[in-house]
Scaffold this active site. Structure first.
Site, mmCIF file in Angstrom:
data_model
loop_
_atom_site.group_PDB
_atom_site.id
_atom_site.type_symbol
_atom_site.label_atom_id
_atom_site.label_comp_id
_atom_site.label_asym_id
_atom_site.label_seq_id
_atom_site.Cartn_x
_atom_site.Cartn_y
_atom_site.Cartn_z
ATOM 1 N N HIS A 140 -2.347 5.781 1.390
ATOM 2 C CA HIS A 140 -2.783 4.591 0.638
ATOM 3 C C HIS A 140 -3.257 3.453 1.556
ATOM 4 O O HIS A 140 -3.939 2.541 1.090
ATOM 5 C CB HIS A 140 -1.650 4.050 -0.240
ATOM 6 C CG HIS A 140 -1.233 4.994 -1.321
ATOM 7 N ND1 HIS A 140 -2.113 5.472 -2.272
ATOM 8 C CD2 HIS A 140 -0.032 5.573 -1.602
ATOM 9 C CE1 HIS A 140 -1.459 6.293 -3.092
ATOM 10 N NE2 HIS A 140 -0.204 6.378 -2.700
ATOM 11 N N ASP A 177 -1.087 15.259 -2.213
ATOM 12 C CA ASP A 177 -0.056 14.370 -2.756
ATOM 13 C C ASP A 177 -0.358 14.121 -4.237
ATOM 14 O O ASP A 177 -1.521 14.195 -4.658
ATOM 15 C CB ASP A 177 -0.073 13.053 -1.981
ATOM 16 C CG ASP A 177 1.057 12.130 -2.380
ATOM 17 O OD1 ASP A 177 2.105 12.156 -1.710
ATOM 18 O OD2 ASP A 177 0.903 11.395 -3.380
ATOM 19 N N ASP A 266 5.507 15.227 -4.217
ATOM 20 C CA ASP A 266 5.731 14.507 -5.478
ATOM 21 C C ASP A 266 4.962 15.142 -6.640
ATOM 22 O O ASP A 266 4.957 14.614 -7.749
ATOM 23 C CB ASP A 266 5.427 13.002 -5.348
ATOM 24 C CG ASP A 266 4.195 12.688 -4.538
ATOM 25 O OD1 ASP A 266 3.451 13.623 -4.183
ATOM 26 O OD2 ASP A 266 3.963 11.486 -4.268
HETATM 27 C C1 OKS Z 1 4.163 0.709 -7.488
HETATM 28 C C2 OKS Z 1 3.972 1.220 -6.084
HETATM 29 C C3 OKS Z 1 4.539 2.579 -5.963
HETATM 30 C C4 OKS Z 1 3.725 3.469 -5.105
HETATM 31 C C5 OKS Z 1 3.891 4.866 -5.586
HETATM 32 C C6 OKS Z 1 3.088 5.865 -4.823
HETATM 33 C C7 OKS Z 1 3.707 6.297 -3.544
HETATM 34 C C8 OKS Z 1 3.221 7.655 -3.180
HETATM 35 N N1 OKS Z 1 5.494 0.586 -7.889
HETATM 36 N N2 OKS Z 1 1.961 7.832 -2.784
HETATM 37 O O1 OKS Z 1 1.502 9.014 -2.441
HETATM 38 O O2 OKS Z 1 3.915 8.646 -3.243
HETATM 39 ZN ZN ZN Z 2 2.481 10.251 -3.684
#
Ligand code: OKS
Ligand code: ZN
Length: 322
Positions: A140, A177, A266
């Site tokens: 991200h 992911d 996930d």
């Molecule tokens: C909002 C932010 C949470 C991020 C979730 C995603 C994390 C992840 N509460 N990205 O691949 O696993």
């Molecule tokens: Zn993720």
């Protein structure tokens, strides 16, 4: 298979985040990675390497100086037990409230880059599969901001490492992911030197909401080199495998010199954050399908928040991939 791992990742322990206005426990915990490491060792994957330290110039192949300096200064300004959650997007160079910054964050993020670069450097003629078992994750993180539990984009730095060494003209990134890797997409949106292909939960419903649609196909010279394959909630192997076959076809047609897999567990049915329905055995099929590409592969760990699901999925995945 060689695994690169840094025991110091445990010092990175975000405790909380703000999710839709409520404080929740932050799921990006050390146990996620410890469980994978222990299970892999138990199953004979014990070729574990420690990372070397790489110069910051590698981070700057991807990230803006303004962002790196901001993150560093923010970390230095915090007390050891303090956690900073972004106050104002754009002023703070963090785009969400899920990504707390602590005194140790910069070091943890740099160490994850070091693990990934060490893994990248171990890929060679005789070693065609290396696993960077890292956290914090990276997909991200954009050039100029952190978010989604990510600070430096490990996979993107590895891609730039391969390209800058001159022994790769084309790198494919397969992002498995559950979440769309908005950072990786952004970083390589206008280049044809990196093909980004992602299978993820539909962003109309799931984080990161602002990106991950099929219509995002790249720009300028990068047109056609960004491929998003969003899937509906509860997608199982039947749906997932169709998208995976399409992703692998696109990668084959690109003839990359190296494949980077941004791997998140996930997507597992038992994951508390993601929304797909994949089962342990599906990860074996996933690994098998990727192995058929016969492209030198660097696997970089991204998400996956149920330590037990991570462990069993990883064992199935790597047993089939090697
Ligand atoms: C909002 C932010 C949470 C991020 C979730 C995603 C994390 C992840 N509460 N990205 O691949 O696993
Ligand atoms: Zn993720």
């Amino acid at each position: 298979m060689k695994i690169v791992y840094d025991p110091k990742h445990v010092l990175h322990r975000p405790t909380k985040e703000i999710d839709r206005g409520k404080f929740i426990e932050n799921p990006e915990k050390p146990e996620r990675i410890e469980a994978i490491k222990d299970a892999l060792i138990m199953n004979g994957f014990d070729n574990i390497h420690s990372p070397n330290s790489f110069p910051m110039s590698y981070v700057y192949l991807v990230h803006d100086e303004r962002y790196v300096k901001w993150l560093k200064n923010k970390c230095v300004s915090l007390e050891p037990d303090e956690e900073y959650i972004t106050e104002l997007f754009g002023y703070d160079l963090c785009f969400d409230t899920g990504t707390p910054i602590s005194n140790w964050t910069f070091d943890a993020a740099k160490r994850a880059v070091d693990v990934t670069l060490t893994a990248a450097s171990l890929l060679s003629g005789r070693t065609n599969l290396v696993y960077a078992l890292v956290r914090p994750p990276g997909h991200h993180a954009t050039r100029g901001a952190c978010g989604g539990y990510c600070y430096f984009n490990n996979a993107a730095v590895a891609a730039m490492y391969f390209l800058s060494r001159g022994n790769a003209d084309g790198v494919a990134i397969l992002d498995l992911d559950f979440h769309h890797g908005n950072g990786t997409q952004d970083i390589f949106y206008e280049t044809d030197e990196v093909l980004y292909v992602s299978i993820h939960g539909d962003p109309d419903i799931f984080y990161p909401w602002v990106s991950g649609r099929e219509s995002e196909t790249g720009q300028g010279p990068g047109e056609g080199f960004n491929i998003n394959l969003p899937l509906p909630p509860k997608s199982d192997w039947r749906k997932y495998s169709e998208a995976l076959e399409q992703a692998l076809r696109e990668i084959r047609n690109y003839y990359p010199d190296v494949l980077i897999v941004s791997l998140g567990f996930d997507t597992h049915a038992d994951d508390p954050v993601g929304g797909f329905s994949l089962k342990d055995d599906d990860y074996g099929l996933m690994g098998k399908a990727i192995s058929k590409l016969k492209i030198p592969t660097l696997v970089v760990q991204e998400g996956g928040y149920n330590p037990r699901a991570n462990a069993s999925a990883a064992v199935k995945f790597f047993s089939a991939l090697v």
